[in-house]
Design an enzyme around this catalytic site. Sequence first.
Site, PDB file in Angstrom:
ATOM      1  N   ASP A  80      42.621 -81.455  63.447  1.00  0.00           N
ATOM      2  CA  ASP A  80      43.937 -80.897  63.181  1.00  0.00           C
ATOM      3  C   ASP A  80      44.684 -80.752  64.500  1.00  0.00           C
ATOM      4  O   ASP A  80      44.296 -81.316  65.520  1.00  0.00           O
ATOM      5  CB  ASP A  80      43.783 -79.535  62.507  1.00  0.00           C
ATOM      6  CG  ASP A  80      42.989 -78.584  63.370  1.00  0.00           C
ATOM      7  OD1 ASP A  80      42.913 -78.790  64.587  1.00  0.00           O
ATOM      8  OD2 ASP A  80      42.430 -77.617  62.830  1.00  0.00           O
TER       9      ASP A  80
ATOM     10  N   LYS B 185      41.365 -85.080  57.353  1.00  0.00           N
ATOM     11  CA  LYS B 185      41.180 -83.732  57.852  1.00  0.00           C
ATOM     12  C   LYS B 185      40.838 -82.776  56.710  1.00  0.00           C
ATOM     13  O   LYS B 185      39.844 -82.054  56.776  1.00  0.00           O
ATOM     14  CB  LYS B 185      42.441 -83.276  58.597  1.00  0.00           C
ATOM     15  CG  LYS B 185      42.330 -81.893  59.189  1.00  0.00           C
ATOM     16  CD  LYS B 185      43.007 -80.885  58.278  1.00  0.00           C
ATOM     17  CE  LYS B 185      42.739 -79.465  58.755  1.00  0.00           C
ATOM     18  NZ  LYS B 185      43.349 -78.490  57.844  1.00  0.00           N
TER      19      LYS B 185
END
Length: 218
Positions: free
Chosen positions: A145, A127
Amino acid sequence: MARETASARRARALRIVRLLAKAYPDAACALHYRGAFELLVATILSARCTDKKVNEVTPAVFARFPTPTAMAQADPAELERLIQPTGFYRQKAQSILSASQDLVGRFDGSVPGTLEALVTLRGVGRKTANVVLGNAFGVPGLTVDTHMTRVNRRLALTQHEDPEKIELDLMELVPRKEWTIYSHRVIQHGRVCCDARRPRCEQCPLRAECPWPEQHGS
DNA sequence: ATCCCGAGGG
DNA sequence: CCCTCTGGAT
Protein backbone atom coordinates in the site's frame (compact mmCIF):
# COMPACT_ATOMS: atom_id res chain seq x y z
CA MET A 1 25.94 4.84 0.41
CA ALA A 2 27.95 3.25 -2.39
CA ARG A 3 26.08 0.94 -4.74
CA GLU A 4 24.95 -2.04 -2.75
CA THR A 5 25.52 -5.60 -3.93
CA ALA A 6 22.58 -7.98 -4.07
CA SER A 7 23.90 -10.10 -1.21
CA ALA A 8 24.60 -7.04 0.94
CA ARG A 9 21.07 -5.87 0.36
CA ARG A 10 19.67 -9.27 1.27
CA ALA A 11 21.65 -9.28 4.52
CA ARG A 12 20.52 -5.74 5.30
CA ALA A 13 16.89 -6.72 4.63
CA LEU A 14 17.16 -9.50 7.20
CA ARG A 15 18.56 -7.09 9.78
CA ILE A 16 15.65 -4.75 9.05
CA VAL A 17 13.21 -7.63 9.55
CA ARG A 18 14.76 -8.27 12.98
CA LEU A 19 14.76 -4.61 14.01
CA LEU A 20 11.12 -4.25 13.02
CA ALA A 21 10.21 -7.32 15.05
CA LYS A 22 11.87 -5.82 18.10
CA ALA A 23 10.33 -2.37 17.60
CA TYR A 24 6.79 -3.54 16.77
CA PRO A 25 6.34 -6.96 18.41
CA ASP A 26 2.55 -6.69 18.48
CA ALA A 27 1.88 -5.29 15.01
CA ALA A 28 -1.35 -6.63 13.55
CA CYS A 29 -4.11 -5.77 11.14
CA ALA A 30 -5.61 -2.51 12.43
CA LEU A 31 -8.99 -3.08 10.78
CA HIS A 32 -11.79 -4.41 12.96
CA TYR A 33 -13.50 -7.49 11.53
CA ARG A 34 -14.88 -10.92 12.27
CA GLY A 35 -14.23 -13.38 9.50
CA ALA A 36 -13.14 -13.17 5.89
CA PHE A 37 -16.20 -11.37 4.55
CA GLU A 38 -15.99 -8.49 7.00
CA LEU A 39 -12.25 -8.20 6.37
CA LEU A 40 -12.86 -8.07 2.63
CA VAL A 41 -15.38 -5.26 3.02
CA ALA A 42 -13.22 -3.33 5.50
CA THR A 43 -10.20 -3.60 3.21
CA ILE A 44 -12.13 -2.32 0.20
CA LEU A 45 -13.20 0.63 2.34
CA SER A 46 -9.61 1.29 3.46
CA ALA A 47 -8.49 2.55 0.05
CA ARG A 48 -6.96 6.02 0.49
CA CYS A 49 -8.52 6.26 3.92
CA THR A 50 -7.28 5.83 7.47
CA ASP A 51 -8.06 2.54 9.20
CA LYS A 52 -9.45 4.58 12.07
CA LYS A 53 -12.14 6.06 9.84
CA VAL A 54 -12.95 2.63 8.42
CA ASN A 55 -13.40 1.21 11.92
CA GLU A 56 -15.86 4.00 12.69
CA VAL A 57 -18.24 3.07 9.88
CA THR A 58 -17.96 -0.72 9.69
CA PRO A 59 -19.96 -1.63 12.83
CA ALA A 60 -23.12 -0.10 11.34
CA VAL A 61 -22.38 -1.62 7.93
CA PHE A 62 -21.93 -5.14 9.33
CA ALA A 63 -24.95 -4.81 11.61
CA ARG A 64 -27.13 -3.89 8.64
CA PHE A 65 -25.59 -6.27 6.06
CA PRO A 66 -23.90 -9.09 7.98
CA THR A 67 -23.48 -11.66 5.18
CA PRO A 68 -22.63 -11.73 1.47
CA THR A 69 -26.25 -12.62 0.77
CA ALA A 70 -27.58 -9.62 2.71
CA MET A 71 -24.96 -7.33 1.20
CA ALA A 72 -25.71 -8.53 -2.34
CA GLN A 73 -29.28 -7.26 -1.94
CA ALA A 74 -28.40 -3.99 -0.22
CA ASP A 75 -29.88 -0.74 -1.42
CA PRO A 76 -26.94 1.11 -3.00
CA ALA A 77 -28.06 4.47 -1.61
CA GLU A 78 -28.24 3.11 1.92
CA LEU A 79 -24.80 1.50 1.65
CA GLU A 80 -23.34 4.71 0.20
CA ARG A 81 -24.73 6.67 3.12
CA LEU A 82 -23.23 4.26 5.66
CA ILE A 83 -19.74 4.35 4.16
CA GLN A 84 -19.76 7.98 3.02
CA PRO A 85 -17.12 9.27 5.49
CA THR A 86 -14.48 6.93 4.02
CA GLY A 87 -14.46 8.77 0.68
CA PHE A 88 -14.82 7.33 -2.85
CA TYR A 89 -18.15 6.10 -1.53
CA ARG A 90 -19.89 5.51 -4.86
CA GLN A 91 -17.14 3.28 -6.24
CA LYS A 92 -16.69 1.55 -2.91
CA ALA A 93 -20.41 0.85 -2.57
CA GLN A 94 -20.51 -0.44 -6.13
CA SER A 95 -17.46 -2.64 -5.48
CA ILE A 96 -18.87 -4.08 -2.26
CA LEU A 97 -22.24 -4.82 -3.88
CA SER A 98 -20.77 -6.33 -7.03
CA ALA A 99 -18.21 -8.37 -5.09
CA SER A 100 -20.91 -9.67 -2.73
CA GLN A 101 -23.12 -10.65 -5.66
CA ASP A 102 -20.16 -12.55 -7.10
CA LEU A 103 -19.55 -14.30 -3.78
CA VAL A 104 -23.15 -15.50 -3.82
CA GLY A 105 -23.26 -16.34 -7.52
CA ARG A 106 -19.80 -17.76 -8.18
CA PHE A 107 -18.26 -18.73 -4.83
CA ASP A 108 -21.10 -20.41 -2.96
CA GLY A 109 -21.61 -17.39 -0.71
CA SER A 110 -18.15 -17.45 0.85
CA VAL A 111 -14.87 -15.62 0.34
CA PRO A 112 -12.43 -17.59 -1.84
CA GLY A 113 -8.98 -18.30 -0.38
CA THR A 114 -6.76 -17.83 -3.43
CA LEU A 115 -5.23 -14.73 -4.97
CA GLU A 116 -6.42 -15.62 -8.46
CA ALA A 117 -10.03 -15.89 -7.34
CA LEU A 118 -9.97 -12.84 -5.08
CA VAL A 119 -8.67 -10.45 -7.74
CA THR A 120 -11.60 -11.32 -10.02
CA LEU A 121 -13.88 -9.55 -7.54
CA ARG A 122 -14.81 -5.93 -8.26
CA GLY A 123 -12.70 -3.53 -6.24
CA VAL A 124 -10.17 -6.19 -5.22
CA GLY A 125 -6.58 -5.81 -6.43
CA ARG A 126 -3.43 -7.59 -5.27
CA LYS A 127 -3.12 -5.44 -2.17
CA THR A 128 -6.65 -6.12 -0.93
CA ALA A 129 -6.40 -9.79 -1.91
CA ASN A 130 -3.17 -10.18 0.05
CA VAL A 131 -4.70 -8.55 3.12
CA VAL A 132 -7.52 -11.12 3.08
CA LEU A 133 -5.17 -14.03 2.38
CA GLY A 134 -2.70 -13.05 5.06
CA ASN A 135 -5.15 -12.25 7.83
CA ALA A 136 -8.17 -14.47 7.20
CA PHE A 137 -6.55 -17.51 5.56
CA GLY A 138 -3.04 -17.57 7.00
CA VAL A 139 -1.46 -17.48 3.54
CA PRO A 140 1.68 -15.28 3.48
CA GLY A 141 1.08 -12.09 1.52
CA LEU A 142 2.89 -8.76 1.07
CA THR A 143 0.37 -5.91 1.11
CA VAL A 144 1.96 -3.11 -0.88
CA ASP A 145 0.00 0.00 0.00
CA THR A 146 1.07 3.62 0.32
CA HIS A 147 3.05 2.93 3.52
CA MET A 148 4.83 -0.15 2.16
CA THR A 149 5.70 1.78 -0.98
CA ARG A 150 7.09 4.81 0.82
CA VAL A 151 8.99 3.00 3.59
CA ASN A 152 10.58 0.33 1.40
CA ARG A 153 11.68 2.95 -1.12
CA ARG A 154 13.27 5.05 1.60
CA LEU A 155 15.01 1.95 2.91
CA ALA A 156 16.24 1.32 -0.66
CA LEU A 157 14.86 -2.21 -0.59
CA THR A 158 13.26 -1.34 -3.93
CA GLN A 159 13.63 1.40 -6.51
CA HIS A 160 10.23 0.85 -8.10
CA GLU A 161 7.00 2.86 -7.92
CA ASP A 162 4.75 0.12 -9.30
CA PRO A 163 3.28 -1.87 -6.37
CA GLU A 164 3.53 -5.18 -8.19
CA LYS A 165 7.24 -4.67 -8.94
CA ILE A 166 7.79 -3.64 -5.32
CA GLU A 167 6.05 -6.83 -4.22
CA LEU A 168 8.39 -8.90 -6.43
CA ASP A 169 11.48 -7.17 -5.02
CA LEU A 170 10.33 -7.79 -1.44
CA MET A 171 9.52 -11.42 -2.17
CA GLU A 172 13.26 -11.85 -2.84
CA LEU A 173 14.32 -10.00 0.30
CA VAL A 174 11.84 -10.99 3.02
CA PRO A 175 11.42 -14.63 4.11
CA ARG A 176 8.09 -15.96 2.89
CA LYS A 177 6.79 -16.80 6.37
CA GLU A 178 7.32 -13.16 7.38
CA TRP A 179 5.41 -11.56 4.52
CA THR A 180 2.20 -10.83 6.41
CA ILE A 181 3.74 -9.68 9.68
CA TYR A 182 6.41 -7.71 7.81
CA SER A 183 3.62 -5.81 6.06
CA HIS A 184 1.92 -5.03 9.36
CA ARG A 185 5.13 -3.83 10.94
CA VAL A 186 6.12 -1.65 8.01
CA ILE A 187 2.65 -0.11 7.91
CA GLN A 188 2.77 0.63 11.64
CA HIS A 189 6.27 2.03 11.24
CA GLY A 190 5.03 4.21 8.38
CA ARG A 191 2.22 5.57 10.54
CA VAL A 192 4.13 6.30 13.76
CA CYS A 193 7.68 7.06 12.58
CA CYS A 194 8.39 7.04 8.84
CA ASP A 195 5.80 9.71 8.19
CA ALA A 196 5.04 10.71 4.60
CA ARG A 197 5.68 14.41 5.20
CA ARG A 198 8.46 14.49 7.78
CA PRO A 199 10.04 11.19 8.78
CA ARG A 200 11.33 11.13 12.36
CA CYS A 201 14.75 9.72 11.53
CA GLU A 202 16.21 10.90 14.88
CA GLN A 203 14.17 8.32 16.76
CA CYS A 204 13.92 5.65 14.06
CA PRO A 205 14.75 2.07 15.07
CA LEU A 206 15.90 1.37 11.49
CA ARG A 207 18.21 4.37 11.26
CA ALA A 208 21.43 2.33 11.11
CA GLU A 209 20.12 0.36 8.13
CA CYS A 210 18.55 3.20 6.16
CA PRO A 211 20.23 5.48 3.60
CA TRP A 212 17.50 8.15 3.85
CA PRO A 213 18.79 10.27 6.77
CA GLU A 214 22.27 10.70 5.28
CA GLN A 215 20.87 11.57 1.88
CA HIS A 216 18.46 14.10 3.32
CA GLY A 217 20.55 15.63 6.08
CA SER A 218 18.95 14.54 9.32
C1' DA B 1 -2.63 9.16 -16.92
C1' DT B 2 -6.89 10.22 -14.72
C1' DC B 3 -10.73 9.74 -11.89
C1' DC B 4 -13.11 8.74 -7.65
C1' DC B 5 -13.94 11.44 -2.86
C1' DG B 6 -14.10 12.69 2.38
C1' DA B 7 -11.57 14.24 6.34
C1' DG B 8 -7.64 15.67 9.07
C1' DG B 9 -2.88 17.89 9.67
C1' DG B 10 0.51 21.45 8.82
C1' DC C 1 -3.99 26.00 0.72
C1' DC C 2 -1.61 21.39 -0.26
C1' DC C 3 -0.65 16.72 1.06
C1' DT C 4 -1.89 12.32 2.80
C1' DC C 5 -4.63 8.31 4.25
C1' DT C 6 -3.60 0.07 4.38
C1' DG C 7 -6.21 1.45 -4.08
C1' DG C 8 -8.58 0.10 -7.96
C1' DA C 9 -10.95 0.73 -12.48
C1' DT C 10 -11.14 3.11 -16.84
